[in-house]
Design a protein around this motif. Structure first.
Motif, PDB file in Angstrom:
ATOM      1  N   ALA A   1       0.820  -1.207   0.000  1.00 35.41           N
ATOM      2  CA  ALA A   1       0.000   0.000   0.000  1.00 35.41           C
ATOM      3  C   ALA A   1       0.854   1.255   0.000  1.00 35.41           C
ATOM      4  O   ALA A   1       0.515   2.245  -0.669  1.00 35.41           O
TER       5      ALA A   1
ATOM      6  N   THR B   1      -7.181   1.397  -5.727  1.00 36.12           N
ATOM      7  CA  THR B   1      -8.311   0.516  -5.453  1.00 36.12           C
ATOM      8  C   THR B   1      -7.855  -0.635  -4.551  1.00 36.12           C
ATOM      9  O   THR B   1      -6.667  -0.935  -4.462  1.00 36.12           O
ATOM     10  N   THR B   2      -8.823  -1.278  -3.903  1.00 42.07           N
ATOM     11  CA  THR B   2      -8.474  -2.419  -3.052  1.00 42.07           C
ATOM     12  C   THR B   2      -7.896  -3.553  -3.885  1.00 42.07           C
ATOM     13  O   THR B   2      -7.025  -4.296  -3.418  1.00 42.07           O
TER      14      THR B   2
ATOM     15  N   ILE C   1      -4.340  -2.716  -4.304  1.00 42.27           N
ATOM     16  CA  ILE C   1      -3.634  -2.932  -3.032  1.00 42.27           C
ATOM     17  C   ILE C   1      -3.315  -4.410  -2.864  1.00 42.27           C
ATOM     18  O   ILE C   1      -2.204  -4.788  -2.479  1.00 42.27           O
TER      19      ILE C   1
ATOM     20  N   LYS D   1     -10.967  -0.097   2.444  1.00 42.19           N
ATOM     21  CA  LYS D   1      -9.714   0.543   2.047  1.00 42.19           C
ATOM     22  C   LYS D   1      -9.215   1.453   3.175  1.00 42.19           C
ATOM     23  O   LYS D   1      -8.003   1.598   3.374  1.00 42.19           O
TER      24      LYS D   1
END
Length: 214
Positions: free
Chosen positions: A31, A44-45, A48, A66
């Motif tokens: 991240a 975006t997740t 990540i 998130k």
């Protein structure tokens, strides 16, 4: 002194604490790189998860949103900083000790420029409870330098009021962080060692001025 805030519990469906620690460390490292490149809001997740090296499904076994990832990033950064700051000697009450603590703190910032920049750019996106916790960790950093300054007053090395000590301790923390925020403008004129030397001289000369004010 601001009241200490309780640590936020990020929900997970995984029971193995060691596995949680491993996966969240991977998540935080991924991240940080992603937030540096794109910023928190544009990431975006799914991105990540990819940066962390696992699937989106696996990601959601360890967090719920998130914002949870951002909180874990901030908490990890502060924990690393506090672990290193807690090793600083604070009891002798000498200017030499104060200068040494400032130097080590500034070196710490230099080694975590990306982390500090991301944290202070993106903390506004945290929910109120998480934001208050992050603020409380910042106050803990300030408190370490307050203790050093108070010991310098106790030994007669400095003459400062409690309000002056509080402001001076905050100034140390901010001066160090300015290397992270302004390194792009400063590094062409100053090495980290030159920056530390000049900032420390200006700071020490400034607080010595309190003793001469009468």
């Amino acid at each position: 002194m601001t009241e200490k805030q309780d640590k936020i519990v990020v929900q997970t469906s995984v029971k193995d604490e060691s596995l949680i620690a491993i996966r969240r460390k991977q998540m935080i490292q991924g991240a940080i790189k992603l937030f540096k490149e794109k910023g928190f809001h544009r990431a975006t997740t799914r991105e990540i998860a990819k940066a962390a090296g696992f699937s989106i499904g696996t990601l959601y076994e360890y967090i719920r949103s998130k914002e949870d990832v951002l909180y874990l990033v901030c908490d990890s950064i502060f924990n690393e900083v506090m672990n290193q700051l807690s090793e600083f000697p604070t009891q002798s009450g000498t200017l030499k000790e104060l200068k040494g603590a400032i130097k080590e703190y500034f070196y710490l910032i230099d080694g975590m420029v990306d982390e500090f920049t991301i944290m202070y750019q993106e903390t506004k996106s945290l929910k109120k409870e998480a934001l208050l916790y992050v603020f409380s960790k910042e106050f803990e950093m300030v408190a370490i330098f307050e203790e050093i300054l108070k010991n310098c007053v106790a030994t007669g090395e400095l003459k400062m009021s409690d309000k002056e000590i509080h402001l001076a301790a905050n100034n140390i923390v901010v001066q160090g962080q300015s290397w992270a925020f302004r390194k792009w403008a400063l590094h062409s004129h100053h090495s980290i060692d030159e920056f530390i030397d000049l900032q420390t001289k200006m700071f020490i000369n400034g607080i010595k001025g309190f003793s001469a004010k009468e």
